[in-house]
Design a protein around this motif. Structure first.
Motif, PDB file in Angstrom:
ATOM      1  N   SER A 102       3.042  -6.027 -14.358  1.00 51.39           N
ATOM      2  CA  SER A 102       1.848  -6.643 -13.815  1.00 51.39           C
ATOM      3  C   SER A 102       0.909  -7.230 -14.846  1.00 51.39           C
ATOM      4  CB  SER A 102       1.108  -5.618 -12.961  1.00 51.39           C
ATOM      5  OG  SER A 102       0.915  -4.438 -13.701  1.00 51.39           O
ATOM      6  N   GLY A 103       1.237  -7.134 -16.114  1.00 55.50           N
ATOM      7  CA  GLY A 103       0.416  -7.792 -17.118  1.00 55.50           C
ATOM      8  C   GLY A 103      -0.881  -7.085 -17.433  1.00 55.50           C
ATOM      9  N   GLU A 137      -8.033  -2.803  -6.850  1.00 56.36           N
ATOM     10  CA  GLU A 137      -7.193  -2.894  -5.648  1.00 56.36           C
ATOM     11  C   GLU A 137      -5.751  -3.240  -6.023  1.00 56.36           C
ATOM     12  OE1 GLU A 137      -7.397  -5.161  -1.341  1.00 56.36           O
ATOM     13  OE2 GLU A 137      -8.047  -6.260  -3.125  1.00 56.36           O
ATOM     14  N   CYS A 138      -5.571  -4.137  -6.975  1.00 56.23           N
ATOM     15  CA  CYS A 138      -4.228  -4.508  -7.431  1.00 56.23           C
ATOM     16  C   CYS A 138      -3.514  -3.311  -8.032  1.00 56.23           C
ATOM     17  CB  CYS A 138      -4.303  -5.615  -8.484  1.00 56.23           C
ATOM     18  SG  CYS A 138      -4.885  -7.190  -7.878  1.00 56.23           S
ATOM     19  N   VAL A 157       3.562  -6.761  -2.174  1.00 58.43           N
ATOM     20  CA  VAL A 157       2.166  -7.190  -2.236  1.00 58.43           C
ATOM     21  C   VAL A 157       2.143  -8.546  -2.941  1.00 58.43           C
ATOM     22  CG1 VAL A 157       1.701  -5.923  -4.377  1.00 58.43           C
ATOM     23  CG2 VAL A 157      -0.199  -6.508  -2.895  1.00 58.43           C
ATOM     24  N   VAL A 158       1.282  -9.437  -2.448  1.00 55.59           N
ATOM     25  CA  VAL A 158       1.131 -10.778  -3.034  1.00 55.59           C
ATOM     26  C   VAL A 158      -0.273 -10.885  -3.619  1.00 55.59           C
ATOM     27  CG1 VAL A 158       1.090 -13.259  -2.570  1.00 55.59           C
ATOM     28  CG2 VAL A 158       2.807 -11.801  -1.462  1.00 55.59           C
ATOM     29  N   ILE A 214      -7.787 -11.229 -10.551  1.00 53.54           N
ATOM     30  CA  ILE A 214      -6.565 -11.140  -9.753  1.00 53.54           C
ATOM     31  C   ILE A 214      -6.860 -10.230  -8.572  1.00 53.54           C
ATOM     32  CG2 ILE A 214      -4.157 -10.403  -9.714  1.00 53.54           C
ATOM     33  CD1 ILE A 214      -4.110 -10.907 -12.743  1.00 53.54           C
ATOM     34  N   VAL A 215      -6.608 -10.737  -7.370  1.00 50.47           N
ATOM     35  CA  VAL A 215      -6.887  -9.980  -6.147  1.00 50.47           C
ATOM     36  C   VAL A 215      -5.661  -9.996  -5.234  1.00 50.47           C
ATOM     37  CG1 VAL A 215      -9.395 -10.353  -6.212  1.00 50.47           C
ATOM     38  CG2 VAL A 215      -7.935 -11.988  -5.048  1.00 50.47           C
TER      39      VAL A 215
END
Length: 133
Positions: free
Chosen positions: A14-15, A37-38, A54-55, A64-65
């Motif tokens: 996920s970076g 949330e991510c 999840v997108v 990022i959300v």
């Protein structure tokens, strides 16, 4: 394998780095912040197996959300549809929990396997800056 050489799952998939308590939001090298949330959805997929996918998207080039979440019964086609909801000019990023049957060579029994993969969706018509974030 030497654990020091292995990257942490957060960095690979996920970076972002592992969450720290009482700290400001983690930021990627591009300066984009990763929302809690991510991170929570990532953990819910990886450990608790609560969701199939999840997108994510980058909101206003700042954070990022989460855009959409697929239940455990969701299909790969649902994931691809949600990944492409941004249209021809928006980039999206998806985390998918892939399940499959694997039969080892020389055996008659198969076993269930699961792999997480991260996919980026950046259409050719998206702006270059959006593709680079």
């Amino acid at each position: 394998a030497d654990r020091k050489k292995c990257a942490q799952p957060y960095q690979l998939l996920s970076g972002f780095s592992k969450p720290r308590e009482n700290s400001e939001p983690d930021r990627m090298s591009s300066g984009v912040a990763v929302s809690d949330e991510c991170k929570n959805y990532f953990e819910e997929i990886k450990k608790a197996k609560k969701h199939r996918y999840v997108v994510f998207y980058i909101k206003e080039e700042k954070s990022i959300v989460v855009e959409s979440v697929g239940g455990r019964d969701a299909k790969y086609e649902d994931f691809l549809n949600d990944l492409q909801k941004g249209g021809d000019v928006e980039c999206r990023y998806g985390l998918y929990d892939f399940e499959y049957e694997h039969q080892c060579q020389g055996t008659t029994e198969s076993s269930k396997k699961q792999k997480l993969f991260l996919m980026s969706w950046c259409p050719d018509s998206a702006k270059i800056k959006k593709k680079m974030l």
